[in-house]
Design a protein around this motif. Structure first.
Motif, PDB file in Angstrom:
ATOM      1  N   GLY A 291      36.069  49.354  33.520  1.00  0.00           N
ATOM      2  CA  GLY A 291      35.509  49.625  32.193  1.00  0.00           C
ATOM      3  C   GLY A 291      36.533  49.380  31.098  1.00  0.00           C
ATOM      4  N   LYS A 292      37.740  49.894  31.312  1.00  0.00           N
ATOM      5  CA  LYS A 292      38.792  49.714  30.296  1.00  0.00           C
ATOM      6  C   LYS A 292      39.168  48.246  30.146  1.00  0.00           C
ATOM      7  N   ALA A 293      39.150  47.528  31.271  1.00  0.00           N
ATOM      8  CA  ALA A 293      39.484  46.108  31.226  1.00  0.00           C
ATOM      9  C   ALA A 293      38.424  45.332  30.451  1.00  0.00           C
ATOM     10  N   ARG A 294      37.298  45.956  30.193  1.00  0.00           N
ATOM     11  CA  ARG A 294      36.233  45.336  29.406  1.00  0.00           C
ATOM     12  C   ARG A 294      36.037  46.106  28.109  1.00  0.00           C
ATOM     13  N   ASP A 295      37.166  46.605  27.588  1.00  0.00           N
ATOM     14  CA  ASP A 295      37.191  47.294  26.296  1.00  0.00           C
ATOM     15  C   ASP A 295      36.202  48.451  26.230  1.00  0.00           C
ATOM     16  N   GLU A 296      35.929  49.060  27.338  1.00  0.00           N
ATOM     17  CA  GLU A 296      35.020  50.209  27.432  1.00  0.00           C
ATOM     18  C   GLU A 296      33.646  49.934  26.832  1.00  0.00           C
ATOM     19  N   LYS A 297      33.234  48.686  26.880  1.00  0.00           N
ATOM     20  CA  LYS A 297      31.880  48.352  26.427  1.00  0.00           C
ATOM     21  C   LYS A 297      30.864  48.676  27.519  1.00  0.00           C
ATOM     22  N   VAL A 298      31.351  48.864  28.722  1.00  0.00           N
ATOM     23  CA  VAL A 298      30.470  49.111  29.861  1.00  0.00           C
ATOM     24  C   VAL A 298      31.023  50.272  30.676  1.00  0.00           C
ATOM     25  N   ILE A 299      30.130  51.046  31.253  1.00  0.00           N
ATOM     26  CA  ILE A 299      30.554  52.076  32.203  1.00  0.00           C
ATOM     27  C   ILE A 299      30.162  51.599  33.596  1.00  0.00           C
ATOM     28  N   PHE A 300      31.135  51.532  34.485  1.00  0.00           N
ATOM     29  CA  PHE A 300      30.843  51.125  35.857  1.00  0.00           C
ATOM     30  C   PHE A 300      30.654  52.364  36.724  1.00  0.00           C
ATOM     31  N   ASN A 301      29.654  52.307  37.569  1.00  0.00           N
ATOM     32  CA  ASN A 301      29.301  53.425  38.429  1.00  0.00           C
ATOM     33  C   ASN A 301      30.118  53.359  39.729  1.00  0.00           C
ATOM     34  N   PRO A 302      30.954  54.380  39.982  1.00  0.00           N
ATOM     35  CA  PRO A 302      31.792  54.354  41.195  1.00  0.00           C
ATOM     36  C   PRO A 302      30.975  54.155  42.472  1.00  0.00           C
ATOM     37  N   ASP A 303      29.717  54.592  42.462  1.00  0.00           N
ATOM     38  CA  ASP A 303      28.898  54.459  43.668  1.00  0.00           C
ATOM     39  C   ASP A 303      28.486  53.013  43.943  1.00  0.00           C
ATOM     40  N   ARG A 304      28.712  52.152  42.981  1.00  0.00           N
ATOM     41  CA  ARG A 304      28.416  50.732  43.214  1.00  0.00           C
ATOM     42  C   ARG A 304      29.677  49.939  43.545  1.00  0.00           C
ATOM     43  N   ILE A 305      30.804  50.605  43.581  1.00  0.00           N
ATOM     44  CA  ILE A 305      32.063  49.927  43.910  1.00  0.00           C
ATOM     45  C   ILE A 305      32.136  49.763  45.431  1.00  0.00           C
ATOM     46  N   VAL A 306      32.133  48.527  45.886  1.00  0.00           N
ATOM     47  CA  VAL A 306      32.313  48.242  47.310  1.00  0.00           C
ATOM     48  C   VAL A 306      33.640  47.526  47.463  1.00  0.00           C
ATOM     49  N   MET A 307      34.467  48.016  48.377  1.00  0.00           N
ATOM     50  CA  MET A 307      35.762  47.347  48.524  1.00  0.00           C
ATOM     51  C   MET A 307      35.698  46.286  49.611  1.00  0.00           C
ATOM     52  N   SER A 308      36.655  45.394  49.555  1.00  0.00           N
ATOM     53  CA  SER A 308      36.697  44.300  50.512  1.00  0.00           C
ATOM     54  C   SER A 308      38.102  43.734  50.519  1.00  0.00           C
ATOM     55  N   GLY A 309      38.404  42.901  51.510  1.00  0.00           N
ATOM     56  CA  GLY A 309      39.746  42.352  51.632  1.00  0.00           C
ATOM     57  C   GLY A 309      40.029  41.296  50.586  1.00  0.00           C
ATOM     58  N   GLY A 310      40.426  41.726  49.401  1.00  0.00           N
ATOM     59  CA  GLY A 310      40.715  40.795  48.320  1.00  0.00           C
ATOM     60  C   GLY A 310      39.451  40.126  47.811  1.00  0.00           C
ATOM     61  N   ALA A 311      39.620  39.272  46.800  1.00  0.00           N
ATOM     62  CA  ALA A 311      38.476  38.521  46.281  1.00  0.00           C
ATOM     63  C   ALA A 311      37.961  37.577  47.362  1.00  0.00           C
ATOM     64  N   THR A 312      38.861  37.139  48.237  1.00  0.00           N
ATOM     65  CA  THR A 312      38.476  36.261  49.344  1.00  0.00           C
ATOM     66  C   THR A 312      37.423  36.937  50.218  1.00  0.00           C
ATOM     67  N   GLY A 313      37.737  38.140  50.663  1.00  0.00           N
ATOM     68  CA  GLY A 313      36.785  38.879  51.485  1.00  0.00           C
ATOM     69  C   GLY A 313      35.549  39.282  50.702  1.00  0.00           C
ATOM     70  N   ALA A 314      35.744  39.661  49.443  1.00  0.00           N
ATOM     71  CA  ALA A 314      34.619  40.121  48.627  1.00  0.00           C
ATOM     72  C   ALA A 314      33.605  39.004  48.414  1.00  0.00           C
ATOM     73  N   SER A 315      34.096  37.806  48.125  1.00  0.00           N
ATOM     74  CA  SER A 315      33.154  36.731  47.823  1.00  0.00           C
ATOM     75  C   SER A 315      32.414  36.286  49.083  1.00  0.00           C
ATOM     76  N   GLU A 316      33.114  36.248  50.218  1.00  0.00           N
ATOM     77  CA  GLU A 316      32.419  35.884  51.455  1.00  0.00           C
ATOM     78  C   GLU A 316      31.369  36.937  51.812  1.00  0.00           C
ATOM     79  N   THR A 317      31.757  38.196  51.706  1.00  0.00           N
ATOM     80  CA  THR A 317      30.836  39.289  52.031  1.00  0.00           C
ATOM     81  C   THR A 317      29.574  39.205  51.173  1.00  0.00           C
TER      82      THR A 317
END
Lengths: 500, 500
Positions: free
Chosen positions: B106-132
């Motif tokens: 959110g802060k990296a986007r000037d707090e224009k958006v609130i991100f919901n922690p329950d939608r945060i899915v982790m993955s092995g780097g952007a590499t793993g995230a994009s494949e997943t």
């Protein structure tokens, strides 16, 4: 409607049940999650004995860490390395990490084998390692043979995204669940008849859920088999250092040294620090392959799940310390031995036998005599009583695709001594309450089983009178039954755990 | 013979070139690896400007770590948490990790958006995230549209194991490489004609390799397009906090708030700390999806590449500190701005223009005027001179599937000021040596290009006289040429890096 909509916009993988979390086996985990035991805050809660964690040696690790602050990039002594480690993304891994892991793997196998650091491929835990290896070895639709009972997480890890099939072949209590060439050969031929391409065999050694390790003859038989058929042998050795009693652990890496005629390109080992060191959170999974092409391809794939360089750095330092490793291996085995000894001897006192095991973090408990009926349904009925009334979460054998109802995997290393004793008291009280007439206790070479006559005084369960074990040893319940087809969704690692 | 043998016993994935490492684009990396620059030990070595690393703010992080020893489980202050963290394997991640990452996003986007922690899915780097994410959204054979030039690592990450295709659509220098609806529509229709099922569009915002961010109108156009077609929009925002100059960064998360008619189930964001915080070694990849089913499925898949709990714990503490985050974001942008300013203004002095960018860790450098011939071959010829004689590793535009030869991606944040100046001196000397008659400098709104007349005095390269830029702006070189078919193996993340 939602299902149709999802299938329209998402992938088949996203809309099938290959993740395995919709199975009833998770009811035990849900019961635990709803009502977890705590010695003071919730002393009537459910005790978690379904989780193959190893909590027995953390004092050794934390003591070492405090003496070795340079092993962390977050300390005064290590922070000068922070940037170099934070930007490190070479998929070969830190050279010192690979060396340390290779050395540790050798020591964990009594230094009978030397592992080559250049063949160490890292991956996101055993979960990532096993999937990566399957992506390298088999095409969608191809199959691997696997002795049952086996770790249900394989159904997700090996099949879900790879499209590979698993074909179980039965091990039975009649020979202490040993792998037989006959069962293997028969499963192989059945697959051929169905035009399924068999690409290999996967075994866990030591076994999850059996808590036993393979003997040399079995390993030789497997190596000969795969060599003749030109298929792969994958040995999952993530419980290698948990072998706490004789006979000592024999790795496929040791056996293959004496079989120069076997094509080593077909042999692969899976490893991890999740069980042996009890650190599943750190996601240190390892593929060790004798096949050069698999090493290079798996390494390229490892980009999808590398081990955090912060963790590589710490593990490298920890496992490079010979004194620590020596002490850890001795202590870990000793503590597991004593824990196992205590647990099984207390169970024996109340007439509960276990398959005689010498490894792993659990026992394979024999409750066949307590079944109401000798079916999967009967097993699950007893299981629900254990969860809801005894308030212990254990894993029913059917979740491991065991062909004989009445076996349960019970973990003993994920709690302190006091909690284990609470669990034992509950089991004791359950058996005593239910028991009126404890008849003869039968002990065979490897298993202790009890025939118990119990009055039908508890509404929730009706325990069978004079139950005949032979019925199961004949293998009447096939793993190929429609209830538990290997091609239907299988139980997975419990709910949110990567591998248990 | 080895190839036939491998294909017989291994999988198709293991024996194809989908990893992309066999391409000639790696020659630059090999040159660097053979002869890496060091200010004192190897001052004539190759300078690495092909690596999109962010090394500018590590002093802030290490200072914070020393003040916050409780953020590490290896310190006296944190070691009491060691066991709990080491055994933590819940694929939801540490709650404090998800909260901290959501807040940081959110802060990296000037707090224009609130991100919901329950939608945060982790993955092995952007590499793993994009494949997943692709495993969730598309079946083998399905396609995603992608504006070119684009990050070549996508060819591996999105295609290799998923079997999904990428269909590039051209952006050209004529409008400063902006995405046009016409190009998008045309690529979509072409795919339909070929009976290819298009499942979505993937864009990087800010763009790798362009160093520019998408404007609101483009994002609206993309959202409208996917909504009408009922396909997905994947926004890779891993460079979000690197926007160092106006206009400020606009995330798809911000735009979608004003478009309530758009089906949010189709919108997904990829994120990571590899670029914004410069920590690719820690493998923190994030999938943020507005689609509930994708969240739950991706989370289940994340077991194949979870973030080490040791790293989750540290990152949670670091990003929960509002003061640190505020200071980091301001400083990081400021340092990137100054670095970019210095580099581009020095290049301008010697007649080298760059696409006007306001983000990322690199510039998109225009060397069209130095090409011997206006082809991919001509570009690669110049590139080899840059590598072997100027001794700088940069990335040629063709490796990003750019339709116009002569553009190069040059990274400027993976070195200290002194090394950057050495690189600038080398470029200056190269241009000066080669130049006899520096004719008119043409400046357009967004790019500064130079038409240079150079004597053919250097055997290794023959620079063209009076070169006409228009030839490229007309897009004569198609990304669908046989040389660089989207279905043939594509350049990947350089050699052993997960994503660059």
């Amino acid at each position: 409607y939602k299902g149709v909509y999802d299938r329209e916009i998402l992938s088949k993988i996203a809309t099938n049940d290959g993740h395995g979390e919709n199975l009833e086996y998770f009811d035990g985990w849900k019961a635990y999650d709803r009502d977890p035991y705590h010695s003071t805050k919730n002393s009537n809660g459910v005790i978690q004995m379904g989780l193959a964690e190893n909590q027995l040696c953390f004092d050794l690790v934390t003591e070492w860490l405090l003496k070795n602050p340079q092993a962390s990039i977050c300390t005064n002594e290590g922070v000068n390395k922070f940037m170099d480690i934070a930007i490190f993304q070479d998929y070969h891994g830190l050279p010192e990490f690979r060396s340390a892991v290779a050395k540790f793997m050798g020591k964990a196998r009594d230094e009978k084998v030397i592992f080559n650091p250049d063949r160490i491929v890292m991956s996101g835990g055993a979960t990532g390692a096993s999937e990566t290896l399957l992506f390298c070895l088999a095409n969608p639709g191809d199959a691997f043979l696997i002795p049952s009972p086996y770790c249900p997480a394989f159904n997700r890890d090996l099949r879900w995204r790879t499209g590979v099939n698993l074909i179980p072949f039965t091990c039975s209590s009649s020979n202490n669940f040993k792998i037989t060439k006959e069962a293997l050969q028969s499963a192989y031929e059945d697959a051929l008849k169905k035009n399924i391409k068999v690409k290999g065999i996967i075994v866990t050694n030591p076994s999850n859920p059996l808590g036993t390790a393979l003997d040399k003859d079995t390993l030789k038989m497997l190596l000969t088999f795969v060599n003749v058929k030109n298929i792969h042998l994958v040995c999952d050795e993530i419980y290698a250092t948990t072998v706490f009693n004789s006979p000592r652990f024999i790795s496929v890496a040791e056996v293959i040294k004496d079989m120069p005629h076997v094509n080593q390109d077909l042999v692969h080992i899976l490893y991890s620090l999740s069980k042996d060191m009890g650190m599943p959170g750190f996601r240190v999974g390892i593929i060790y392959s004798y096949n050069d092409r698999v090493v290079s391809t798996a390494r390229r794939m490892s980009s999808f799940g590398l081990v955090s360089s912060q963790t590589q750095f710490m593990i490298a330092a920890l496992l490079s310390d010979d004194d620590f490793v020596r002490r850890f291996l001795v202590e870990s085995r000793d503590r597991l031995f004593r824990r196992h000894q205590h647990f099984t001897s207390e169970l024996a006192k109340i007439g509960i036998g276990c398959l005689q095991g010498n490894a792993a973090l659990f026992v394979w408990m024999d409750l066949r005599h307590l079944l109401d009926e000798a079916t999967v349904e009967g097993e699950l009925k007893l299981w629900r009583v254990i969860i809801n009334e005894v308030k212990i979460n254990v894993s029913p054998g059917s979740s491991f695709l065991c062909s004989e109802p009445g076996w349960f995997r019970v973990c003993f290393a994920n709690m302190d001594n006091a909690t284990l004793d609470v669990a034992l008291n509950r089991i004791r009280s359950f058996v005593t309450r239910g028991r009126v007439d404890n008849s003869t206790m039968t002990t065979t070479a490897a298993t202790t089983t009890t025939t118990t006559t119990i009055k039908k005084k508890r509404g929730q369960m009706e325990l069978r009178l004079s139950f005949n074990n032979r019925r199961f040893e004949d293998g009447l319940i096939s793993p190929h039954s429609s209830l538990l087809s290997p091609h239907s969704p299988m139980p997975q690692s419990p709910l949110v755990k990567a591998r248990t």
